[in-house]
Design an enzyme around this catalytic site. Structure first.
Site, short mmCIF file in Angstrom:
data_model
loop_
_atom_site.label_atom_id
_atom_site.label_comp_id
_atom_site.label_asym_id
_atom_site.label_seq_id
_atom_site.Cartn_x
_atom_site.Cartn_y
_atom_site.Cartn_z
N GLU B 227 3.89 -37.81 11.68
CA GLU B 227 5.48 -38.87 11.43
C GLU B 227 5.27 -39.89 9.87
OE1 GLU B 227 4.45 -41.61 14.81
OE2 GLU B 227 3.73 -42.87 13.31
N HIS B 265 5.06 -47.68 15.98
CA HIS B 265 3.58 -47.30 15.23
C HIS B 265 3.27 -48.17 14.44
CE1 HIS B 265 2.58 -43.11 17.54
NE2 HIS B 265 2.68 -44.32 17.85
#
Lengths: 407, 308
Positions: B227, B265
């Protein structure tokens, strides 16, 4: 979490890091009243009026209402006219700037409203340098970045003259050691008093970064004065949310007027939410899946309205709150709930969605895709709710269905 | 064969709270050898787990389980008494880094940390503490590690996994499940699935996992899921180019993520123009990785990589 320049300087000053004298003002009268004590204490008739917003590029930025004014103004009237002349000019500036909208390279075209001014003593600058302490992710430790190119964005220096940036990795077991700070001060070309002061500045800044759990401390410019003092002329700090619980003083510096109201509401519920410009609201568990859900909506021809990660341990109240935050956005024409349960159980999501819909109503199409822990129970809760919900077999199916339903 | 965990892995749990208990129960139901728990104020007690196993009805396997998990005062005591060779950490964020260091000090060779929200400063210190000790940290902020039908450590739903040929490594928990489920449905299965976590400072990296899978005879191919943020995927691309002998498929989340915003995150942020999905996808493609355009295509991308 970001804080204002004046707050960052307050934190640095409290740790013995030299910063100019300054007073913050939220009204015109406060700004004018700050002039006399500032000039008398500093002994310098020059005063700088700095707009306080959570964005950089303020010096070169311009006010929408006053295109002739920048975000930072140096007031020199006092050199000849005395304190009264400075007060008069500060009054003019405060009247113009407070409540007006400042547009900088970092604010976007809409700009940001200035609600606070910081009045600072003028500084007799000899050199402008750059200094920051940031996390080096590939080495899992903080790094000092320094450059002789003060006042310039570090990304620009990195792109055009990377050789002008010095880096010093900091071993967390030892902190920035004297010889390491010396190496940086040498590279910045500091000599004499400035060198000695620079080494102390560097080491104090490095330990303050750790003590405060800051994820970025940037001093740009770091200035050397004509008498060899080393000072933070500007200061930018941001903090990692996970460590704020042990810094109530920092948390109290949060300026909610600088934040998006929906994002603020979400954070109060422990949800991770970011507003975007599209029309399809998303509620997802897991940050990676939430990002990928936005990506896939775009991929099949839609535009996501938000990023929303309900997290691993959300309860049904948080899920209901998430649902309400999505439906607040008038741009939202449909909602896609995409859940792959691990730590998050599908029945929790289902119960939260059903309760939220019953409470706030549902005026747009809703597509739900559930998979993972307690999936059967979750599906049953949705089915038995009698709500008008479209089920999806997988993520792409769900994205296609919601895009079709909102087309 | 598999990597990191298998049938001989004996696990203790640190942090037997509500979440830790829930997932310990699931792990035992799956067949994981849970051997003890660490909880200073409950040392000497036992915690009972019972219910139906995930493999009930399978010939030769138990339909029900009942286990009294012994609770110890410290990790060292737990390891002494049980011979544990792995620990799973569910300790709340303010105390999690200390729990990791305690496990490392006790010589637990594999420390899998599920906890989300550990302050970065704490993890920087913990990683420094682990640097000179012969232990491996997986996570934090990760779903854990599973070798199907042998050992499940963490919060992933067990039933979506099946033994097979593909190694899975991912920064995202739920995207790991997506990949695993597709590999189960298309018949490839998994050797081991590893969640490395979404924090900016973590233990085991993509490169570490690729290297483990590369050396594991049972693993025929690898799928990696990255990511935005940081440069771990670019470092993985360099490793794949220079050293990987097995086919690799991949997916990167965050193509539509705006810069400067943390996407859930702690580590998922594009800052200063660095860490974009486009850069990572380009680096992996240049290293010969078959990239899935959407998460739904991950299984298909793996099949394609195996064919090519």
């Amino acid at each position: 979490m970001k804080i204002h320049e004046y707050q960052a300087k307050e934190l640095l000053r409290a740790r013995g890091i030299p910063v100019p004298l300054g007073h913050v003002a939220t009204t015109v009268d406060e700004a004018v009243a700050a002039v006399r004590p500032l000039v008398e204490e500093s002994g310098n008739p020059v005063v700088v009026v700095k707009s306080q917003i959570h964005a950089g590029g303020r010096g070169k930025g311009r006010f929408v209402e006053h295109p002739d004014l920048g975000g930072v103004t140096v007031v020199t009237e006092g050199i000849e006219g005395g304190i009264e002349a400075t007060e008069a000019r500060v009054r003019e500036l405060a009247e113009a700037k407070l409540g007006s909208t400042l547009v900088t390279v970092q604010t976007g075209a809409d700009g940001k409203q200035v609600n606070r001014l910081y009045l600072e003593q003028g500084i007799d600058i000899d050199r402008e340098l750059y200094l920051s302490v940031v996390l080096d992710r590939s080495r899992s430790r903080n790094t000092v970045m320094a450059s002789t190119e003060g006042g310039t964005e570090i990304e620009e220096v990195a792109a055009h003259t990377p050789e002008k940036i010095v880096r010093q990795s900091i071993d967390p077991a030892f902190g920035l050691l004297p010889f390491e700070a010396t190496r940086v001060a040498d590279a910045l070309g500091l000599t004499g008093d400035a060198h000695r002061n620079g080494v102390t500045f560097l080491r104090t800044l490095a330990s303050a970064t750790v003590d405060l759990d800051a994820d970025l401390v940037e001093v740009n410019p770091l200035v050397v004065t004509s008498v060899g003092k080393v000072m933070a002329l500007d200061a930018k700090m941001s903090f990692e949310g996970n460590a704020l619980y042990r810094h109530p003083d920092v948390e109290a510096m949060r300026d909610e007027s600088e934040e998006d109201p929906a994002e603020l509401l979400a954070s109060e519920h422990g949800l991770s939410f970011i507003k975007l410009d599209g029309s399809i609201g998303c509620m997802v568990n897991g940050a990676g899946l939430a990002m990928a859900t936005m990506d896939i909506i775009k991929y099949v021809g839609g535009e996501p309205a938000n990023f929303l990660d309900v997290g691993g341990g959300a309860d049904k109240d948080q899920v209901a709150a998430a649902f309400k935050i999505i439906t607040r956005d008038a741009n939202v024409k449909g909602i896609f709930v995409n859940i792959f349960g691990g730590i998050m159980r599908c029945d929790t999501i289902a119960t939260g969605v059903v309760e939220a819909v019953k409470e706030v109503g549902l005026e747009v199409p809703l597509v739900v895709r559930l998979e993972g822990t307690n999936v059967e129970l979750g599906k049953r809760i949705i089915d038995e709710s009698g709500l008008n919900v479209v089920s999806a077999s997988d993520m792409k199916d769900g994205a296609e269905k919601i895009v079709e339903l909102t087309a | 064969m598999s990597v990191l965990v298998g049938a001989d892995t004996k696990v203790i749990i640190q942090g037997l709270g509500k979440t830790g208990r829930f997932h310990t129960d699931k792990a035992i139901a799956y067949g994981t050898a849970m051997v003890g728990a660490v909880h200073p104020s409950r040392a000497g007690d036992t915690e009972r787990f019972e219910g139906g196993t995930d493999h009930s009805g399978v010939p030769g396997r138990d339909d029900r389980y009942q286990q009294d998990l012994p609770i110890f005062r410290s990790v060292a005591e737990a390891v002494d008494a049980t011979g544990a060779n792995a620990s799973v950490v569910y300790v709340p964020p303010p105390f999690a880094a200390d729990a990791i260091m305690e496990a490392a000090d006790a010589g637990v060779p594999l420390i899998i940390t599920i906890t989300e929200g550990i302050p970065v400063t704490d993890m920087v210190r913990a990683k420094r503490f682990l640097q000179d000790r012969p232990v491996r940290l997986v996570g934090p902020n990760c779903p854990g590690v599973i070798t199907p039908e042998e050992c499940k450590i963490g919060i992933m739903p067990g039933y979506i996994h099946t033994p097979g040929r593909v190694g899975v490594v991912s920064r995202s928990g739920t995207l790991t499940y997506e990949a695993v489920f597709q590999l189960t449905n298309n018949g490839l299965g998994q050797t081991t699935a590893i969640g490395i976590g979404g924090d900016p400072v973590n233990g085991t990296s993509f490169v570490d996992c690729l290297s483990l899978f590369n050396d594991d005879p049972a693993t025929e191919a690898v799928i990696m899921i990255g990511e935005i943020g940081g440069s771990a995927e670019e470092e993985a691309a360099d490793f794949i180019k220079s050293s990987m002998t097995k086919p690799v498929a991949g997916f990167i989340a965050g193509t539509t993520a705006p810069p400067g915003k943390r996407m859930g995150h702690a580590g998922a942020i594009i800052s200063g123009g660095k860490g974009t999905a486009a850069d990572k996808i380009a680096a992996l493609e240049a290293a010969g990785v078959v990239m899935a355009p959407t998460p739904t295509d991950m299984g298909a991308a793996m099949l394609q990589a195996l064919d090519g």
